[in-house]
Design an enzyme around this catalytic site. Structure first.
Site, PDB file in Angstrom:
ATOM      1  N   SER A   1       0.659  -1.230  -0.176  1.00 55.55           N
ATOM      2  CA  SER A   1       0.176  -0.104   0.075  1.00 55.55           C
ATOM      3  C   SER A   1       0.728   1.315   0.058  1.00 55.55           C
ATOM      4  CB  SER A   1      -1.106  -0.102   1.180  1.00 55.55           C
ATOM      5  OG  SER A   1      -2.024  -1.040   1.268  1.00 55.55           O
TER       6      SER A   1
ATOM      7  N   ALA B   1       1.213  -4.263   2.926  1.00 54.57           N
ATOM      8  CA  ALA B   1       1.136  -5.485   3.278  1.00 54.57           C
ATOM      9  C   ALA B   1       0.854  -6.332   1.868  1.00 54.57           C
ATOM     10  CB  ALA B   1       0.510  -5.782   4.303  1.00 54.57           C
TER      11      ALA B   1
END
Length: 463
Positions: free
Chosen positions: A71, A307
């Site tokens: 992200s 992640a």
């Protein structure tokens, strides 16, 4: 600004051997297959690597290896959106339908009024975790956004904050539509080329040619095993498919620390890291236009975490000291990476990374206020009493259940000394607690349970 050339750090920072030693210890103590660390101080960047890219092949991790940053890629999407603002093509507060007239997100009020500011600050209320694969063709992103028409929003537009991957899919489609090309090519043209970055990938086909890490998750015996899937599908590119080296990630960070560098005007670069909304989550204190914003004992730190499937990344930037740190890992995170980041930030600029949260003694006071069911797409949570103890049961279903690492479980809840903030003890992890934040207009009956950055809406009825 060209891609930064690694060289020695300044005297007020750390030596390369010291950084290497710290990273080697983190990998060994954290049972991580491999990692890459880059530190930027006053325009100078040092990168070190440790471990392997793949425990099956044993290929060593080097400073030239690529890792998925998850992200953190949202910052690239947000920067491209702000370039459209700079060019006068986009207004942050105009409806997205001015550019995507077909947009439908399951609620007409939200569909007609959602803006780029809502998307970049995660306040749209749009269902955020939609992981359906819409193929590998150039229409994958448009087809993904079409899926959102069938899903009701998590909450009303602007009612609260909830981390939203899908919102960045919408932003990415708008960027692609304005560029007249694919989102991936638009980012290459707008950001990758101006930054002078040469080692960059979006997918496995590109990454395999450049030497890339693969993800790892704990196996049945707790030891890391290679994930069966390399990455999320193509439609996730605006939310987090950037694959890059830590040094080149800091080239992007350096542009923002240089008030936009070759990417943005100074006022828009500063606007991106200016607080827009308070964040009811452990992820950040406030949220800017894409950036997480932290207040650590009076020091403002901005950045983002990431992640993916078995890979994790962290980017911290300290504007007042022109310092940035990037850590990329191809396995589970834990206490060892927190210790490394804490030490590096303290030694480079004196920033104090908050400690890993630990529970207060005793049981949760007045547990009745929290008892109930809370839901979002793919996840049902129930807070209940088990004897005198408060527990949280998490049930995962649908497409989310197919993602490695996402699983159903029951966790004991512990107090923190603050009303509405609890800690869930994660089973199978060495003393890891997940923050649980409950809030709403009525403190006696919270409307939302935030966990993992997502708002879960109370779904049971009062008795």
């Amino acid at each position: 600004m060209p891609a930064l050339t690694p060289r020695s750090l300044t005297p007020r920072s750390l030596t390369r051997p010291d950084l290497q030693d710290r990273l080697d210890r983190m990998v060994a103590e954290g049972d991580m297959p491999g990692a890459q660390l880059a530190v930027l101080v006053d325009g100078a960047v040092t990168t070190v690597a440790s471990g392997v890219l793949n425990i099956t092949t044993g290929q060593p991790a080097t400073t030239a290896s690529l890792f998925q940053v998850g992200s953190i890629g949202k910052l690239w999407t947000a920067t491209a959106a702000m370039q459209l603002v700079q060019e006068g093509v986009l207004d942050l507060d105009e409806p997205i339908r001015a550019h995507l007239p077909e947009l439908s997100v399951g609620d007409e009020v939200t569909s007609a009024n959602v803006t780029m500011r809502h998307l970049l600050t995660h306040t749209s209320g749009i269902e955020g975790d939609v992981f359906d694969d819409t193929g590998n063709n150039d229409d994958a992103l448009a087809r993904y956004v079409e899926l959102l028409a069938t899903l009701p929003p998590v909450h009303a537009l602007g009612a609260t904050w909830s981390y939203c991957n899908a919102g960045f899919g919408i932003a990415g489609l708008l960027i692609a539509r304005q560029a007249g090309t694919t989102f991936e090519q638009a980012i290459r043209d707008r950001l990758v080329v101006p930054l002078g970055i040469e080692r960059f990938a979006w997918n496995a086909d590109e990454a395999i040619l450049l030497g890339a890490a693969v993800g790892h998750v704990p196996g049945p015996d707790g030891q890391p095993v290679v994930t069966p899937t390399y990455s999320f599908p193509r439609n996730a590119a605006p939310a987090g498919l950037v694959t890059i080296t830590a040094a080149d990630l800091l080239a992007f960070a350096a542009a923002h620390l240089d008030d936009g560098g070759p990417l943005l005007s100074a006022d828009l670069a500063v606007a991106m890291r200016t607080p827009q909304v308070d964040c009811p989550s452990h992820l950040a204190d406030r949220w800017g236009l894409g950036f997480m914003i932290h207040d650590w004992d009076g020091t403002t730190v901005v950045g983002h975490g990431g992640a993916t499937i078995g890979q994790f990344a962290e980017l911290y930037m300290v504007p007042e000291h022109d310092v940035a740190v990037a850590l990329l890992v191809n396995g589970s995170r834990g206490r060892s990476d927190h210790a490394l980041l804490s030490g590096v930030l303290a030694d480079t600029c004196g920033a104090a990374l908050p400690p890993i949260p630990t529970p207060s003694a005793g049981t949760v006071t007045d547990p009745a206020r929290y008892i109930g069911r809370y839901s979002r797409l793919g996840v049902d949570l129930e807070v209940a009493l088990d004897g005198d103890d408060l527990v949280l049961t998490r049930k995962v279903h649908g497409a989310l259940a197919d993602i490695p690492g996402e699983e159903s479980m029951t966790m004991p809840l512990h107090p923190t000394g603050e009303v509405g903030r609890l800690l869930a003890r994660v089973p199978g992890r060495a003393v890891v607690h997940a923050p649980v934040i409950l809030h709403g207009v009525d403190d006696e009956r919270p409307a939302y349970l935030h966990m993992g950055g997502r708002a879960h809406v109370r779904s049971d009825q009062p008795t």
